[in-house]
Design a protein around this motif. Structure first.
Motif, PDB file in Angstrom:
ATOM      1  N   ASP A   1     -25.342   1.826 -13.748  1.00  0.00           N
ATOM      2  CA  ASP A   1     -25.357   0.370 -13.906  1.00  0.00           C
ATOM      3  C   ASP A   1     -25.767  -0.034 -15.320  1.00  0.00           C
ATOM      4  O   ASP A   1     -25.245  -1.007 -15.873  1.00  0.00           O
TER       5      ASP A   1
ATOM      6  N   SER B   1     -22.399   8.937  -4.326  1.00  0.00           N
ATOM      7  CA  SER B   1     -22.640   7.542  -4.681  1.00  0.00           C
ATOM      8  C   SER B   1     -22.557   7.339  -6.197  1.00  0.00           C
ATOM      9  O   SER B   1     -22.038   6.309  -6.660  1.00  0.00           O
TER      10      SER B   1
ATOM     11  N   ARG C   1     -19.844   5.003  -8.088  1.00  0.00           N
ATOM     12  CA  ARG C   1     -20.278   3.882  -8.928  1.00  0.00           C
ATOM     13  C   ARG C   1     -19.597   3.931 -10.287  1.00  0.00           C
ATOM     14  O   ARG C   1     -19.167   2.891 -10.812  1.00  0.00           O
TER      15      ARG C   1
ATOM     16  N   GLN D   1     -16.110   2.647  -9.858  1.00  0.00           N
ATOM     17  CA  GLN D   1     -16.072   1.190  -9.774  1.00  0.00           C
ATOM     18  C   GLN D   1     -16.215   0.538 -11.145  1.00  0.00           C
ATOM     19  O   GLN D   1     -15.592  -0.490 -11.435  1.00  0.00           O
TER      20      GLN D   1
END
Length: 394
Positions: A211, A237, A241, A244
């Motif tokens: 992130d 995960s 991520r 994405q």
């Protein structure tokens, strides 16, 4: 120059079963063998299972209890230590080492106790910037204490006359990276980032790093190429991520060729373990370091001090480690190609690429009964360093 039989010495290395203890012990073993000496390793079952280390070196597994766990745990630990001490004394009757070198960790404890009982010279090597518990227990009897950093917490001033700054031995393939140019980087080149969280990964890196990289200024974000090591439970995960976020990333649970990955990297993000910091400074790679908050005596924060103060790294405490803070720190170090190259040079400036050779010199001197040559200041107190939140906005 080939050594004669009279020059050949025998050394026993005693190391706890974690990578932080085993890797520098392996580097010293390789250097001593290259000098024609005999080397034996004493460790626990975990240490004996490390792949690719100590090839051709006899390995002995001894019992060693961890001091703690209440009265019953302490009794069991003392029993294991005494048993390990007795077995080590028997080994020394057969192998007769000229010196025993301890790298910390509870598996090293009985081996060093046995050496003192048999009046065999001992050397302690401390990888971290705070003297570990086992090394603190053994420091008084040791003939020499070798340190990886110029300032060491919890090291009594009374031991300064036998303390030598040598650095933390790293593998030759890492040292050679420091002799090569920093990977080419400009306003259009890919920004290659390597992320690791120690041998077992770190979930907080899996939670924050993708992130954080996704929040980078667009001109930087679209040039990212990421390699991230994480725990098996986090693998899917983290991979999803990055997908994405449309950031090219190779996500894996184990990095076998760390030298190759570090060679290609422009920036490292990860923990501040002693071996990690030593490799970054030997290779000359800028870093964003996130010390493990639960480390004994907060030693990872102190490990990060020297390279951070030199300008080769930025330290973010785990409590401050958020995607936004990470993004701002990556931008501060990577938006300007010159700043990134300068940070690499500053990281290299505090490297000690000859640590294995210098430690081997010290071990030979002690094995021959020659006093150590004292190099480097030491310190006794442990207090929170002022650099801990460098670069982190208030």
């Amino acid at each position: 120059m080939e050594r004669g039989v009279a020059d050949r010495m025998n050394f026993t290395l005693a190391a706890g079963g974690t990578g932080g203890h085993m890797v520098p012990a392996h580097a010293l073993a390789a250097e001593l063998k290259a000098r024609g000496h005999g080397v034996m390793l004493i460790t626990d079952a975990r240490g004996a299972r490390f792949p690719g280390l100590f090839d051709g070196v006899p390995v002995h597994i001894l019992p060693a209890g961890r001091l703690g766990g209440g009265p019953i745990g302490m009794l069991k630990a003392v029993g294991s230590v005494l048993k390990g001490r007795a077995e080590a004394k028997n080994l020394y009757r057969e192998h007769k080492p000229d010196a025993v070198v301890g790298f910390g960790g509870y598996p090293a404890f009985p081996s060093l106790l046995a050496a003192s009982a048999r009046r065999i010279p001992t050397v302690l090597h401390e990888q971290n910037a705070v003297l570990g518990r086992v090394n603190r227990l053994l420091a008084r009897e040791a003939d020499a204490i070798a340190t990886a950093f110029s300032e060491i917490g919890r090291l009594k001033s009374a031991y300064q006359d036998k303390t030598v700054l040598v650095g933390n031995p790293v593998r030759d393939e890492i040292v050679k990276l420091g002799e090569l140019p920093f990977p080419a980087f400009d306003d259009t080149a890919p920004l290659k980032i390597l992320v690791t969280g120690g041998s077992q990964g770190a979930t907080i890196l899996s939670q924050v790093v993708p992130d954080g990289l996704g929040m980078l200024e667009p001109s930087l974000r679209r040039r990212l190429q990421v390699v991230q090591q994480c725990r098996p439970d986090d693998l899917d995960s983290v991979r999803e991520r990055y997908k994405q976020l449309e950031i090219p990333a190779e996500v894996l649970t184990y990095i076998e060729d760390m030298a190759g990955r570090l060679r290609d990297a422009h920036l490292f993000i990860g923990r501040a373990g002693a071996s990690t910091v030593a490799e970054l400074s030997a290779a000359g790679r800028p870093a964003i370091l996130v010390p493990f908050g639960a480390a004994t005596d907060d030693h990872q924060t102190f490990n990060a001090r020297e390279i951070t103060q030199a300008g080769g790294a930025r330290t973010i405490q785990q409590s401050d480690f958020t995607p936004d803070v990470l993004a701002r720190q990556v931008e501060a170090i990577a938006l300007d190609p010159d700043a990134l190259a300068n940070a690499a040079s500053r990281a290299l400036s505090v490297g000690r690429p000859h640590a294995a050779s210098d430690l081997a010199d010290l071990v030979e001197r002690i094995g021959k009964g020659i006093a150590p040559i004292i190099v480097g200041p030491v310190s006794e107190p442990v207090a929170a360093p002022a650099f801990a939140a460098q670069g982190v906005p208030a």
